[in-house]
Scaffold this motif. Structure first.
Motif, short mmCIF file in Angstrom:
data_model
loop_
_atom_site.label_atom_id
_atom_site.label_comp_id
_atom_site.label_asym_id
_atom_site.label_seq_id
_atom_site.Cartn_x
_atom_site.Cartn_y
_atom_site.Cartn_z
N MET A 144 -2.43 11.58 -2.35
CA MET A 144 -2.83 11.19 -3.70
C MET A 144 -3.97 12.07 -4.19
O MET A 144 -4.78 12.59 -3.41
CB MET A 144 -3.25 9.72 -3.74
CG MET A 144 -4.38 9.33 -2.83
SD MET A 144 -4.74 7.55 -2.91
CE MET A 144 -5.76 7.35 -1.43
N ARG A 158 -10.90 7.83 -5.39
CA ARG A 158 -9.95 6.98 -4.68
C ARG A 158 -10.31 6.90 -3.20
O ARG A 158 -11.08 7.72 -2.69
CB ARG A 158 -8.54 7.54 -4.86
CG ARG A 158 -7.97 7.31 -6.26
CD ARG A 158 -6.70 8.06 -6.47
NE ARG A 158 -5.97 7.58 -7.66
CZ ARG A 158 -4.89 8.18 -8.15
NH1 ARG A 158 -4.40 9.27 -7.58
NH2 ARG A 158 -4.30 7.68 -9.22
N CYS A 162 -4.82 4.87 1.49
CA CYS A 162 -4.32 3.61 0.95
C CYS A 162 -2.99 3.30 1.63
O CYS A 162 -2.06 4.10 1.58
CB CYS A 162 -4.13 3.69 -0.57
SG CYS A 162 -3.23 2.30 -1.29
N SER A 164 0.16 0.53 1.67
CA SER A 164 0.73 -0.42 0.71
C SER A 164 1.92 -1.16 1.29
O SER A 164 2.73 -0.57 2.02
CB SER A 164 1.18 0.32 -0.55
OG SER A 164 0.13 1.08 -1.11
N CYS A 166 3.10 -3.83 -1.10
CA CYS A 166 3.37 -4.63 -2.30
C CYS A 166 2.63 -5.97 -2.26
O CYS A 166 3.00 -6.91 -2.97
CB CYS A 166 4.87 -4.89 -2.48
SG CYS A 166 5.89 -3.41 -2.39
N ASN A 206 -3.29 -1.59 -0.54
CA ASN A 206 -2.72 -1.91 -1.86
C ASN A 206 -3.65 -1.61 -3.03
O ASN A 206 -3.57 -2.26 -4.08
CB ASN A 206 -2.29 -3.39 -1.89
CG ASN A 206 -1.16 -3.66 -0.91
OD1 ASN A 206 -0.12 -3.00 -0.94
ND2 ASN A 206 -1.36 -4.63 -0.03
N ASN A 207 -4.49 -0.60 -2.89
CA ASN A 207 -5.37 -0.18 -3.98
C ASN A 207 -5.71 1.30 -3.79
O ASN A 207 -6.32 1.65 -2.78
CB ASN A 207 -6.65 -1.01 -4.00
CG ASN A 207 -7.56 -0.66 -5.15
OD1 ASN A 207 -7.12 -0.15 -6.16
ND2 ASN A 207 -8.86 -0.91 -4.98
N PHE A 209 -2.56 1.89 -5.02
CA PHE A 209 -1.10 1.82 -5.07
C PHE A 209 -0.60 0.59 -4.33
O PHE A 209 -1.10 0.26 -3.25
CB PHE A 209 -0.47 3.09 -4.48
CG PHE A 209 -0.84 4.34 -5.21
CD1 PHE A 209 -0.28 4.63 -6.44
CD2 PHE A 209 -1.77 5.23 -4.67
CE1 PHE A 209 -0.63 5.79 -7.13
CE2 PHE A 209 -2.12 6.39 -5.35
CZ PHE A 209 -1.55 6.66 -6.59
N LYS A 210 0.40 -0.05 -4.90
CA LYS A 210 0.96 -1.26 -4.31
C LYS A 210 2.19 -0.98 -3.45
O LYS A 210 2.59 -1.82 -2.64
CB LYS A 210 1.36 -2.25 -5.40
CG LYS A 210 0.23 -2.67 -6.31
CD LYS A 210 -0.62 -3.77 -5.70
CE LYS A 210 0.06 -5.11 -5.78
NZ LYS A 210 -0.80 -6.20 -5.29
N GLY A 212 5.81 1.99 -3.62
CA GLY A 212 6.80 2.52 -4.54
C GLY A 212 8.20 2.03 -4.25
O GLY A 212 8.43 1.12 -3.46
N GLN A 226 3.87 2.07 2.92
CA GLN A 226 3.60 3.32 2.22
C GLN A 226 2.19 3.77 2.57
O GLN A 226 1.26 2.98 2.54
CB GLN A 226 3.74 3.14 0.71
CG GLN A 226 3.44 4.41 -0.09
CD GLN A 226 3.68 4.22 -1.58
OE1 GLN A 226 4.83 4.07 -2.01
NE2 GLN A 226 2.62 4.22 -2.37
N GLU A 228 -0.79 6.67 1.67
CA GLU A 228 -1.29 7.70 0.74
C GLU A 228 -2.59 8.26 1.30
O GLU A 228 -3.57 7.54 1.47
CB GLU A 228 -1.56 7.09 -0.65
CG GLU A 228 -0.34 6.55 -1.36
CD GLU A 228 0.33 7.56 -2.26
OE1 GLU A 228 -0.16 8.71 -2.32
OE2 GLU A 228 1.32 7.19 -2.93
#
Length: 294
Positions: A144, A158, A162, A164, A166, A206-207, A209-210, A212, A226, A228
């Motif tokens: 990211m 950021r 991260c 994730s 969801c 989840n922060n 990005f939650k 994809g 996920q 990042e």
């Protein structure tokens, strides 16, 4: 006589997806594209095919050489312009640069052709791999931007990593909505914090990005996480030359090593949590198939 263990039996029971690491444009549409490499590089997840290159260490590994700006494998196939100009096919890059020359945006027939060539085969192969009962988890691997697009101040920086599923900041959520159990994603976060202790407070869930499309879609069958990685970990001096876009290979190898150590710890601990089926010793795997990573 002791039964010989096969190399396949020694691979980690994971499925790795690296959907945004490519920079290529299909030759038959090059004449339509308004981008050059300096545009495609930051719009992709640069160097992720090196950082997450665990093809020989895990059961299943998938990446793509096609640029995210052409086909975004982490979007739903019906997520299209003009409703979403940042959908599976894009009108512009994350930096708002037009992807196509004026009058050369793809029509519905070309979009379907691109999906048939590059999008559906990627997801079909993942779906086929997930029928393997030995798999414990899928990891969808990304990088990211250091700051959200259009900002470059410290207050908007950021996190370092991260993860994730969801869910919320604790990895919790309704069972039908999250892509993996909260205890599993928290276990992986702890393993990463052990490998990057100086960044432990900046490894979060989840922060921003939650999760994809890949983790949401395929997480209905097996757990998916996920990941990042902040590009400041390698696209910053002294490791990166922004003029030539050259990245220090030793830095990429270092990140790969640390991430793989975290993945190994994750698999060992997940086994004790009964997420893993009976597998031969991971230490055997290390000694025989990944000695360079010890």
């Amino acid at each position: 006589m002791k039964e010989e263990l096969t190399q396949d039996a020694m691979k980690l029971p994971l499925l790795i997806s690296v959907p945004h690491g490519g920079y290529s444009v299909p030759p038959d549409i090059v004449h339509r594209i308004a981008l050059d490499f300096s545009d495609i590089f930051p719009d992709s997840d640069p160097c992720t095919r090196s950082i997450y290159s665990f093809r020989d260490e895990v059961c299943y590994y998938h990446d793509s050489n096609i640029a995210r700006a052409i086909i975004d494998l982490n979007r739903a196939p019906d997520d299209l312009p003009p409703e979403n100009p940042d959908g599976v096919v894009k009108n512009h890059t994350v930096m708002e640069t037009p992807v196509y020359r004026q009058g050369h945006r793809p029509d519905s027939r070309l979009i379907q052709d691109l999906l048939e060539r590059y999008y559906y085969p990627y997801h079909q192969q993942i779906a086929e791999d997930m029928t393997d009962p030995a798999l414990v988890c899928g990891l969808d691997c990304h990088s990211m931007l250091e700051y959200p697009p259009g900002t470059d101040t410290g207050e908007n920086e950021r996190p370092f990593i991260c993860l994730s599923n969801c869910g919320d900041e604790n990895g919790s959520g309704e069972d039908l909505d999250i892509s993996c159990p909260a205890d599993l994603i928290n276990l992986f976060a702890d393993c990463l914090r052990s490998e990057f202790p100086e960044e432990a407070d900046r490894i979060v869930l989840n922060n921003p990005f939650k999760g994809g499309h890949i983790s949401q879609l395929h997480g209905k069958q097996i757990p998916w996480i996920q990941i990042e990685l902040n590009r400041s970990a390698y696209l910053r001096r002294p490791w990166f030359d922004p003029e030539s876009l050259q990245v220090n290979g030793k830095r990429l190898q270092y990140l790969r090593h640390k991430l793989f150590q975290a993945i190994l710890s994750f698999c060992e601990e997940a086994g004790s949590m009964r997420y893993l089926p009976n597998q031969p010793s991971l230490q055997y795997h290390l000694r025989h198939f990944a000695p360079s990573l010890l």
